[in-house]
Design a protein around this motif. Structure first.
Motif, PDB file in Angstrom:
ATOM      1  N   HIS A 160       0.761  -1.224  -0.141  1.00  0.00           N
ATOM      2  CA  HIS A 160      -0.104   0.012   0.169  1.00  0.00           C
ATOM      3  C   HIS A 160       0.855   1.143   0.063  1.00  0.00           C
ATOM      4  CE1 HIS A 160      -3.519  -2.426   1.815  1.00  0.00           C
ATOM      5  NE2 HIS A 160      -3.604  -2.693   0.372  1.00  0.00           N
ATOM      6  N   LEU A 161       1.783   1.471   0.821  1.00  0.00           N
ATOM      7  CA  LEU A 161       2.820   2.334   0.861  1.00  0.00           C
ATOM      8  C   LEU A 161       3.586   2.706  -0.569  1.00  0.00           C
ATOM      9  CD1 LEU A 161       4.693   1.841   4.205  1.00  0.00           C
ATOM     10  CD2 LEU A 161       2.866   3.782   3.663  1.00  0.00           C
ATOM     11  N   GLY A 162       3.837   1.559  -1.210  1.00  0.00           N
ATOM     12  CA  GLY A 162       4.217   1.794  -2.633  1.00  0.00           C
ATOM     13  C   GLY A 162       3.265   2.495  -3.831  1.00  0.00           C
ATOM     14  N   GLU A 163       1.842   2.077  -3.514  1.00  0.00           N
ATOM     15  CA  GLU A 163       1.246   2.316  -4.386  1.00  0.00           C
ATOM     16  C   GLU A 163       0.669   4.100  -3.824  1.00  0.00           C
ATOM     17  OE1 GLU A 163      -1.158  -1.675  -5.287  1.00  0.00           O
ATOM     18  OE2 GLU A 163      -1.908  -0.500  -3.597  1.00  0.00           O
ATOM     19  N   LEU A 164       0.707   4.401  -2.636  1.00  0.00           N
ATOM     20  CA  LEU A 164       0.355   5.868  -2.309  1.00  0.00           C
ATOM     21  C   LEU A 164       1.571   6.586  -2.868  1.00  0.00           C
ATOM     22  CD1 LEU A 164      -0.587   5.416   1.394  1.00  0.00           C
ATOM     23  CD2 LEU A 164      -2.092   6.150  -0.638  1.00  0.00           C
ATOM     24  N   ALA A 165       2.926   6.031  -3.038  1.00  0.00           N
ATOM     25  CA  ALA A 165       3.992   6.778  -3.532  1.00  0.00           C
ATOM     26  C   ALA A 165       3.684   7.198  -4.951  1.00  0.00           C
ATOM     27  CB  ALA A 165       5.357   6.219  -3.192  1.00  0.00           C
ATOM     28  N   ALA A 166       3.253   6.028  -5.542  1.00  0.00           N
ATOM     29  CA  ALA A 166       2.850   6.264  -7.016  1.00  0.00           C
ATOM     30  C   ALA A 166       1.888   7.187  -7.258  1.00  0.00           C
ATOM     31  CB  ALA A 166       2.472   4.940  -7.832  1.00  0.00           C
ATOM     32  N   MET A 167       0.907   7.293  -6.453  1.00  0.00           N
ATOM     33  CA  MET A 167      -0.091   8.343  -6.671  1.00  0.00           C
ATOM     34  C   MET A 167       0.517   9.553  -6.389  1.00  0.00           C
ATOM     35  SD  MET A 167      -2.826   6.932  -7.687  1.00  0.00           S
ATOM     36  CE  MET A 167      -1.806   5.682  -8.375  1.00  0.00           C
ATOM     37  N   ALA A 168       1.282   9.989  -5.330  1.00  0.00           N
ATOM     38  CA  ALA A 168       2.006  11.265  -5.103  1.00  0.00           C
ATOM     39  C   ALA A 168       2.936  11.635  -6.298  1.00  0.00           C
ATOM     40  CB  ALA A 168       2.780  11.022  -3.814  1.00  0.00           C
ATOM     41  N   ALA A 169       3.498  10.565  -6.961  1.00  0.00           N
ATOM     42  CA  ALA A 169       4.367  10.932  -8.146  1.00  0.00           C
ATOM     43  C   ALA A 169       3.555  11.239  -9.382  1.00  0.00           C
ATOM     44  CB  ALA A 169       5.199   9.603  -8.701  1.00  0.00           C
ATOM     45  N   GLN A 170       2.275  10.903  -9.356  1.00  0.00           N
ATOM     46  CA  GLN A 170       1.525  11.475 -10.568  1.00  0.00           C
ATOM     47  C   GLN A 170       0.652  12.691 -10.195  1.00  0.00           C
ATOM     48  OE1 GLN A 170      -1.298   8.131 -11.462  1.00  0.00           O
ATOM     49  NE2 GLN A 170      -0.037   6.748 -11.172  1.00  0.00           N
ATOM     50  N   HIS A 172      -1.112  13.653  -7.491  1.00  0.00           N
ATOM     51  CA  HIS A 172      -2.303  13.339  -6.566  1.00  0.00           C
ATOM     52  C   HIS A 172      -1.669  13.554  -5.197  1.00  0.00           C
ATOM     53  CE1 HIS A 172      -4.529  12.013  -9.779  1.00  0.00           C
ATOM     54  NE2 HIS A 172      -3.927  11.185  -9.889  1.00  0.00           N
ATOM     55  N   ARG A 173      -2.412  13.848  -4.242  1.00  0.00           N
ATOM     56  CA  ARG A 173      -2.408  14.075  -2.776  1.00  0.00           C
ATOM     57  C   ARG A 173      -2.552  12.426  -2.158  1.00  0.00           C
ATOM     58  NH1 ARG A 173      -5.344  17.630   1.892  1.00  0.00           N
ATOM     59  NH2 ARG A 173      -3.908  17.402   3.345  1.00  0.00           N
ATOM     60  N   ALA A 174      -1.517  12.057  -1.513  1.00  0.00           N
ATOM     61  CA  ALA A 174      -1.730  10.746  -0.803  1.00  0.00           C
ATOM     62  C   ALA A 174      -1.089  10.762   0.524  1.00  0.00           C
ATOM     63  CB  ALA A 174      -0.754   9.921  -1.471  1.00  0.00           C
ATOM     64  N   MET A 175      -1.922  10.137   1.237  1.00  0.00           N
ATOM     65  CA  MET A 175      -1.812  10.219   2.898  1.00  0.00           C
ATOM     66  C   MET A 175      -2.079   8.751   3.592  1.00  0.00           C
ATOM     67  SD  MET A 175      -4.228  12.376   5.791  1.00  0.00           S
ATOM     68  CE  MET A 175      -3.470  14.005   5.115  1.00  0.00           C
ATOM     69  N   MET A 176      -1.119   8.511   4.224  1.00  0.00           N
ATOM     70  CA  MET A 176      -1.226   7.377   5.168  1.00  0.00           C
ATOM     71  C   MET A 176      -1.768   7.788   6.683  1.00  0.00           C
ATOM     72  SD  MET A 176      -0.548   4.101   5.138  1.00  0.00           S
ATOM     73  CE  MET A 176      -1.835   3.753   6.269  1.00  0.00           C
ATOM     74  N   LEU A 177      -2.958   7.456   6.932  1.00  0.00           N
ATOM     75  CA  LEU A 177      -3.665   7.837   8.312  1.00  0.00           C
ATOM     76  C   LEU A 177      -3.540   6.746   9.270  1.00  0.00           C
ATOM     77  CD1 LEU A 177      -6.906   9.856   8.273  1.00  0.00           C
ATOM     78  CD2 LEU A 177      -6.381   8.203  10.126  1.00  0.00           C
ATOM     79  N   TYR A 178      -2.871   6.739  10.154  1.00  0.00           N
ATOM     80  CA  TYR A 178      -2.932   5.757  11.227  1.00  0.00           C
ATOM     81  C   TYR A 178      -4.013   6.344  12.464  1.00  0.00           C
ATOM     82  CZ  TYR A 178       1.479   4.577   9.263  1.00  0.00           C
ATOM     83  OH  TYR A 178       2.717   4.030   8.497  1.00  0.00           O
ATOM     84  N   ARG A 206       7.409   8.732   2.178  1.00  0.00           N
ATOM     85  CA  ARG A 206       7.494  10.025   2.626  1.00  0.00           C
ATOM     86  C   ARG A 206       8.310  10.889   1.814  1.00  0.00           C
ATOM     87  NH1 ARG A 206       4.907  12.933   6.371  1.00  0.00           N
ATOM     88  NH2 ARG A 206       6.514  13.036   7.780  1.00  0.00           N
ATOM     89  N   ALA A 207       9.557  10.281   1.229  1.00  0.00           N
ATOM     90  CA  ALA A 207      10.400  10.736   0.403  1.00  0.00           C
ATOM     91  C   ALA A 207       9.422  11.227  -0.969  1.00  0.00           C
ATOM     92  CB  ALA A 207      11.597  10.185   0.211  1.00  0.00           C
ATOM     93  N   ALA A 208       8.776  10.444  -1.322  1.00  0.00           N
ATOM     94  CA  ALA A 208       8.117  10.509  -2.370  1.00  0.00           C
ATOM     95  C   ALA A 208       6.875  11.486  -2.259  1.00  0.00           C
ATOM     96  CB  ALA A 208       7.422   9.142  -2.889  1.00  0.00           C
ATOM     97  N   GLY A 209       6.483  12.088  -1.160  1.00  0.00           N
ATOM     98  CA  GLY A 209       5.642  13.048  -1.041  1.00  0.00           C
ATOM     99  C   GLY A 209       4.336  12.383  -0.351  1.00  0.00           C
ATOM    100  N   VAL A 210       4.304  11.349   0.252  1.00  0.00           N
ATOM    101  CA  VAL A 210       3.243  10.646   0.909  1.00  0.00           C
ATOM    102  C   VAL A 210       3.094  11.347   2.308  1.00  0.00           C
ATOM    103  CG1 VAL A 210       1.895   8.778   1.770  1.00  0.00           C
ATOM    104  CG2 VAL A 210       3.277   8.495  -0.154  1.00  0.00           C
ATOM    105  N   GLU A 211       1.778  11.782   2.560  1.00  0.00           N
ATOM    106  CA  GLU A 211       1.761  12.619   4.163  1.00  0.00           C
ATOM    107  C   GLU A 211       1.268  11.551   4.968  1.00  0.00           C
ATOM    108  OE1 GLU A 211      -1.043  15.911   3.509  1.00  0.00           O
ATOM    109  OE2 GLU A 211      -0.817  15.684   1.542  1.00  0.00           O
ATOM    110  N   ARG A 212       1.675  11.782   6.125  1.00  0.00           N
ATOM    111  CA  ARG A 212       1.197  11.134   7.474  1.00  0.00           C
ATOM    112  C   ARG A 212       0.406  11.749   8.163  1.00  0.00           C
ATOM    113  NH1 ARG A 212       5.961   9.421  11.251  1.00  0.00           N
ATOM    114  NH2 ARG A 212       6.346  11.729  11.253  1.00  0.00           N
TER     115      ARG A 212
END
Length: 234
Positions: A160-170, A172-178, A206-212
């Motif tokens: 899932h983290l890899g897929e979120l990173a791919a969305m950020a690279a495109q 989009h905004r991507a967030m990992m919500l714990y 995170r380096a790819a732009g995924v928020e937490r």
């Protein structure tokens, strides 16, 4: 999110086959409850623990009880049902109660994306980039006040983290919500010793732009609600 029927207290006898738990009700009756949690439940499945069950009279269900909460000393609770976070968060998102995401007015759950996956929530709003939100339930605590994720190796979570990173690279905004389903924790960190691969994938995301975003919860035998943000270690 309120429970559909009032919860009743019980004592855990044993958890087994991941999804089953033998429990003793207050009148001494022993019942088997469904445990909606495929994880290790480290520290939450010890025999003798006080737990809370949700009864049901649904003829389609084989088991008439569902295990929802563990009660700890001091009146604290942990929510063990992994379906609860998405239900609680959907209500909070639709009500605009999560400040970091309040600008989005359209909330769509379980939308297909990535490599044959479904994002927990896809948020959209005119003038804003779509926001892909992946939700993880956090129940592990090995030190007082500190919540950790994961409680076991999670190849699915790493994916899932890899897929979120791919969305950020495109773009989009991507967030990992714990969502920390414990009322006895006020801070969060990754359990890198349990799953180093997940921790490394998180750093890459995170380096790819995924928020937490880490949120606490308000938990009682009446229901579970998303709470305020919690501090998170880098």
């Amino acid at each position: 999110m309120r429970f559909e029927t009032p919860l009743i207290p019980a004592v855990l006898i044993r958890r087994y086959k991941r999804f089953l738990a033998d429990c003793r009700l207050q009148d001494g009756q022993e019942v088997t409850a469904h445990c909606a949690n495929p994880g290790s439940m480290m520290g939450l499945a010890e025999p003798g623990m006080k737990i809370w069950l949700e009864p049901n009279d649904d003829p389609r269900k084989k088991l008439k009880y569902g295990w929802r909460l563990v009660e700890h000393a001091g009146g604290h609770f942990t929510g063990v049902d992994t379906s609860v976070p998405n239900r609680a968060l959907r209500a909070a998102l639709e009500a605009g109660e999560i400040a970091e995401l309040a600008a989005y007015k359209t909330v769509r759950p379980e939308v297909k994306y990535g490599g044959n996956s479904r994002i927990d929530f896809l948020l959209s709003q005119d003038g804003l980039p779509d926001c892909y939100v992946e939700v993880k339930s956090v129940t592990l605590s090995r030190r007082p006040g500190l919540a950790e994720f994961p409680d076991s190796v999670t190849a699915r979570g790493t994916k899932h983290l890899g897929e979120l990173a791919a969305m950020a690279a495109q773009g989009h905004r991507a967030m990992m919500l714990y969502l920390v389903q414990r009322t006895d924790c006020d801070r969060f960190q990754l359990a890198a010793d349990i799953d180093p691969a997940y921790s490394q994938a998180f750093a890459s995301a995170r380096a790819a732009g995924v928020e937490r975003l880490v949120l606490g919860t308000r938990i009682s035998p009446q229901g579970v609600e998303a709470g305020a943000p919690l501090a998170a270690a880098q």
